[in-house]
Design a protein around this motif. Structure first.
Motif, short mmCIF file in Angstrom:
data_model
loop_
_atom_site.label_atom_id
_atom_site.label_comp_id
_atom_site.label_asym_id
_atom_site.label_seq_id
_atom_site.Cartn_x
_atom_site.Cartn_y
_atom_site.Cartn_z
N GLU A 25 50.49 28.79 -26.96
CA GLU A 25 50.46 27.33 -26.91
C GLU A 25 51.44 26.86 -25.87
OE1 GLU A 25 51.21 23.58 -29.99
OE2 GLU A 25 51.90 25.60 -30.48
N GLY A 26 51.05 25.87 -25.07
CA GLY A 26 51.99 25.44 -24.05
C GLY A 26 51.56 24.23 -23.26
N ILE A 27 52.38 23.95 -22.24
CA ILE A 27 52.18 22.80 -21.36
C ILE A 27 52.30 23.26 -19.92
CG2 ILE A 27 53.14 20.60 -20.59
CD1 ILE A 27 54.07 20.10 -23.44
N GLU A 28 51.38 22.77 -19.10
CA GLU A 28 51.44 23.01 -17.65
C GLU A 28 51.70 21.68 -16.95
OE1 GLU A 28 48.00 26.50 -17.69
OE2 GLU A 28 47.50 24.41 -17.23
N LEU A 29 52.68 21.66 -16.08
CA LEU A 29 52.94 20.52 -15.20
C LEU A 29 52.63 20.97 -13.78
CD1 LEU A 29 56.36 19.30 -16.64
CD2 LEU A 29 54.08 18.45 -17.18
N ILE A 30 51.73 20.28 -13.12
CA ILE A 30 51.19 20.73 -11.84
C ILE A 30 51.15 19.54 -10.88
CG2 ILE A 30 49.23 21.86 -10.71
CD1 ILE A 30 48.36 22.73 -13.60
N GLY A 31 51.41 19.78 -9.62
CA GLY A 31 51.30 18.69 -8.68
C GLY A 31 51.51 19.07 -7.24
N GLN A 32 51.30 18.14 -6.37
CA GLN A 32 51.48 18.35 -4.93
C GLN A 32 51.80 17.01 -4.29
OE1 GLN A 32 48.94 21.13 -2.69
NE2 GLN A 32 48.27 19.36 -1.51
N TRP A 33 52.74 17.03 -3.33
CA TRP A 33 53.15 15.80 -2.64
C TRP A 33 53.09 16.03 -1.14
CZ3 TRP A 33 58.82 13.68 -2.32
CH2 TRP A 33 58.80 12.44 -1.67
N ALA A 34 52.12 15.41 -0.49
CA ALA A 34 52.03 15.47 0.96
C ALA A 34 52.90 14.35 1.51
CB ALA A 34 50.58 15.31 1.41
N ILE A 35 54.12 14.69 1.90
CA ILE A 35 55.08 13.68 2.34
C ILE A 35 54.62 13.04 3.64
CG2 ILE A 35 57.49 13.30 2.99
CD1 ILE A 35 58.20 15.75 1.29
N ASN A 36 54.22 13.87 4.57
CA ASN A 36 53.64 13.42 5.84
C ASN A 36 52.82 14.56 6.41
OD1 ASN A 36 55.55 15.18 7.06
ND2 ASN A 36 57.08 13.53 7.05
N ASP A 37 52.43 14.46 7.68
CA ASP A 37 51.60 15.51 8.26
C ASP A 37 52.33 16.84 8.36
OD1 ASP A 37 49.54 13.72 8.53
OD2 ASP A 37 49.94 13.25 10.64
N ALA A 38 53.65 16.82 8.37
CA ALA A 38 54.42 18.05 8.56
C ALA A 38 54.89 18.67 7.25
CB ALA A 38 55.63 17.78 9.46
N TRP A 39 55.28 17.85 6.28
CA TRP A 39 55.94 18.37 5.08
C TRP A 39 55.07 18.19 3.83
CZ3 TRP A 39 60.47 21.01 5.31
CH2 TRP A 39 61.23 20.88 6.47
N THR A 40 55.00 19.25 3.03
CA THR A 40 54.31 19.21 1.74
C THR A 40 55.15 19.96 0.71
OG1 THR A 40 52.13 19.21 2.79
CG2 THR A 40 52.20 19.81 0.47
N ILE A 41 55.29 19.36 -0.46
CA ILE A 41 55.97 20.02 -1.58
C ILE A 41 54.94 20.27 -2.67
CG2 ILE A 41 57.74 19.81 -3.36
CD1 ILE A 41 59.28 17.98 -1.52
N LYS A 42 54.94 21.47 -3.20
CA LYS A 42 53.99 21.79 -4.26
C LYS A 42 54.62 22.80 -5.21
CE LYS A 42 51.68 24.88 -0.96
NZ LYS A 42 50.39 25.16 -0.28
N GLY A 43 54.17 22.77 -6.45
CA GLY A 43 54.75 23.68 -7.43
C GLY A 43 54.12 23.49 -8.80
N ASN A 44 54.63 24.21 -9.77
CA ASN A 44 54.11 24.12 -11.13
C ASN A 44 55.17 24.62 -12.10
OD1 ASN A 44 53.56 27.19 -11.61
ND2 ASN A 44 52.56 26.72 -9.65
N TYR A 45 55.07 24.16 -13.31
CA TYR A 45 55.91 24.65 -14.40
C TYR A 45 55.02 24.88 -15.62
CZ TYR A 45 58.76 24.72 -18.54
OH TYR A 45 59.30 25.08 -19.75
N THR A 46 55.23 26.00 -16.30
CA THR A 46 54.48 26.32 -17.52
C THR A 46 55.46 26.65 -18.63
OG1 THR A 46 52.66 27.26 -16.23
CG2 THR A 46 52.73 27.79 -18.57
N TYR A 47 55.34 25.94 -19.74
CA TYR A 47 56.02 26.34 -20.97
C TYR A 47 54.96 26.99 -21.86
CZ TYR A 47 58.18 26.37 -25.51
OH TYR A 47 58.67 26.78 -26.72
#
Length: 613
Positions: free
Chosen positions: A489-511
């Motif tokens: 049993e758990g929770i997934e937090l998922i996402g992506q942030w395209a800051i601009n054409d050059a920079w993107t942050i992405k990741g995930n967390y699972t409990y």
């Protein structure tokens, strides 16, 4: 449900992200997937949890072994029982590795000779892989009732004209990785061929081996080919062939005199092929396919054979999809499979029938309802099903999607489990009449997409296994059946942030709170998994830094230490066709254990070149 400090830190510190990116493909505005129901479906319409990895992501990360690439996806954890190329388990949402199905260009690469029928992920290389789709959860209705997670891998591409690439890489531990691919064709025939050769001196992976010079090396050669022939405007014939040959060194094997030796070698050989015929109608497609897998595995102690097994899997499958109207499509099929350990004359067949209705009842309301019937030669008839639904609100601030799914399944005891209890087991295992495991699980997800390339999603999942089969670790008598319910049993937090054409942050967390029937934490299931990547693109330069965190895991006899790893990778396109690349794995040389008794690889720098045409 306890939420750890690591979860809170990540949730407060950043927008956690992952890679279910709906990136545009050439000639299309929407990324499509086939893993959920084996028919092309827009990601936007899916009600199940699916991650998509693109060729660019796989190449940039650069890991030689495919399991390394998958480690940073949501709810995916891989444990290795030794060094590079060793037996590995890829678990999705805390379930056993043998509940994960892996297909490469439609070919099931499961090994029927293992303790359980599962893919040998430690033998799978990432070279020339162009796309990976991951279905999380016990909802593999069209793949088989025991599919607790499905990984659909595609190699290269079939297209007209000619294309290809040559890639060479070298690095720490005297590692060399060479690969090449070529593809192309005409309006009638298209073909693709890839070859990869990987070798490394490895490292001393076993903790109780104190000889610093006793490295565990590994070599792997993989050849993969596929051909598509357009026989008529409607009929397309396909052929896929794959051969995987791996040789490795390991420690702690037994001699004929039952003494322990560290002069141990393993040999693995797998050959797969699949032929198919696809007939396209205005209302849908009909496909008939035959596939066969041949496996041989052998271990050597001080040069003498100490273990040998071989087996086969034969599979015939028919799958069709028919559009009833603009709102409803039916997917249906039949599959027959025979798995065999030919070295011990053990075999079994299973036949399955399934159907699923996919609907858009009103605009932006998508549902599926499917049922599967299986008849196992040894364990009888079973019925399983899957239900899913998704609704999308188109808001001024973006798009909001609410989805949910529920699925059931079962797994018959493997040929090895049955044979071991019968021929080698003793009480209490020899007194146990093993029966099938049953599974069920559901998930609820909410995703918000404010703009292209940016989204955030939260998923709650709850999965249960009834009467799980486990090995008797107390007296080593054989395989026992846990009468009760094991949970994940758990929770997934998922996402992506395209800051601009050059920079993107992405990741995930699972409990993930994975407990056995007695409420104790299941071994090698970290409660906390987190991955955070920062991607930079500017003109000819692409670079990525990834942090992977694993916490609150237990081994067979004791807790495992938490750890965090940093990987760095970069590519520079010297010309349109020629590029240089490099990466540093475990950049801070962190010492850690993924499993009791085994150490993991330290810092490793690699550099290479790629020429594409």
């Amino acid at each position: 449900m306890h939420i750890s400090k690591l979860a809170i830190a990540i949730a407060l510190g950043c927008t956690v992200t992952s890679v279910i990116a709906e990136e545009a493909t050439p000639g299309s505005d929407i990324e499509h997937v086939v893993v959920s129901s084996r028919v092309i479906t827009p990601v936007r319409e899916l009600a199940t949890s699916v991650s998509v990895m693109t060729e660019e992501e796989i190449e940039l990360r650069g890991y030689a072994n495919l399991a390394e690439v998958l480690r940073i996806e949501p709810s995916v954890h891989v444990t290795d029982s030794g060094g590079i190329g060793s037996t590995s388990a890829l678990r999705i949402r805390g379930e056993e590795g043998y509940r994960t199905l892996i297909r490469i260009d439609g070919v099931d690469v499961s090994d029927p000779t293992g303790t359980q029928i599962m893919p040998q992920v430690g033998q799978l290389q990432s070279s020339n892989v162009s796309r990976v789709e991951i279905l999380r959860g016990p909802q593999g209705l069209v793949y088989g009732a025991d599919a607790g997670g499905v990984i659909n891998i595609q190699s290269g591409r079939l297209e007209q004209g000619v294309y290809g690439s040559v890639r060479a890489e070298a690095g720490e531990y005297n590692t060399q990785n060479l690969s090449a691919e070529v593809g192309g064709g005409s309006e009638t025939v298209e073909a693709y061929l890839s070859v990869s050769d990987y070798s490394t001196d490895g490292f001393n992976s076993r903790i109780d081996d104190t000889d610093p010079a006793d490295d565990d090396g590994y070599d792997n050669t993989t050849v993969h080919a596929k051909v598509s022939v357009k026989a008529t405007d409607a009929l397309t014939l396909g052929f896929v062939a794959r051969h995987n040959d791996g040789e490795g060194e390991f420690d702690n094997c037994y001699t004929a005199a039952f003494s322990i030796s560290n002069d141990c070698d393993s040999a693995f050989e797998q050959t797969n092929f699949r032929v198919s015929a696809n007939y396209a109608l205005e209302s849908g497609n009909q496909q008939l396919a035959y596939a066969k897998t041949l496996i041989e595995r052998e271990n050597y102690t001080e040069g003498a054979s100490s273990y040998f097994t071989k087996g086969t899997v034969e599979r015939v499958e028919y799958i069709g999809d028919t559009a009833i109207n603009d709102q409803h499509t039916v997917v249906y099929g039949i599959d027959w499979e025979e798995e065999a350990i030919t070295s011990s004359n053990e075999s079994r067949t299973q036949t399955g029938y399934y159907g699923e209705l996919q609907s858009e009842w009103v605009e932006n309301l998508f549902t599926t309802a499917g049922v599967r019937y299986d008849d196992n030669e040894d364990f009888g008839e079973h019925l399983s099903y899957r239900l899913s639904s998704a609704y999308i609100w188109e808001l001024q601030a973006g798009e909001l999607k609410l989805r949910g799914a529920y699925g059931t399944g079962f797994r018959a005891p493997s040929l090895y489990e049955v044979q071991y209890n019968r021929d080698f087991g003793y009480a209490p295992a020899s007194d146990v009449a093993l029966k099938e495991e049953e599974s069920k699980g559901y998930e609820i997800g909410l995703q918000f997409t404010p703009s292209a390339g940016t989204f955030v999603e939260v998923v709650y999942f709850d999965q249960k296994i009834e009467d799980a089969i486990v090995f008797d670790m107390a007296t080593y008598s054989g395989y026992l059946q846990e009468l009760g319910t094991a949970t994940s049993e758990g929770i997934e937090l998922i996402g992506q942030w395209a800051i601009n054409d050059a920079w993107t942050i992405k990741g995930n967390y699972t409990y993930n709170d994975a407990d056995d029937v007695n409420g104790a934490q299941r071994v090698r299931r970290p409660r906390d998994l987190a991955n955070l990547s920062v991607l930079y693109r500017y003109e000819a330069v692409t670079a990525e830094a990834t942090v992977r965190m694993v916490a609150d895991a237990v081994g067979i006899s004791a807790p495992l230490d938490d750890y965090s790893l940093v990987d760095l990778s970069a590519r520079y396109d010297v010309t349109e066709n020629f590029s240089v690349f490099g990466r540093i794995e475990n950049a801070f040389d962190k010492s850690y254990q993924g499993a009791s008794a085994f150490r993991s690889r330290g810092r490793a720098a690699n550099i290479g070149v790629n020429y594409a045409f």
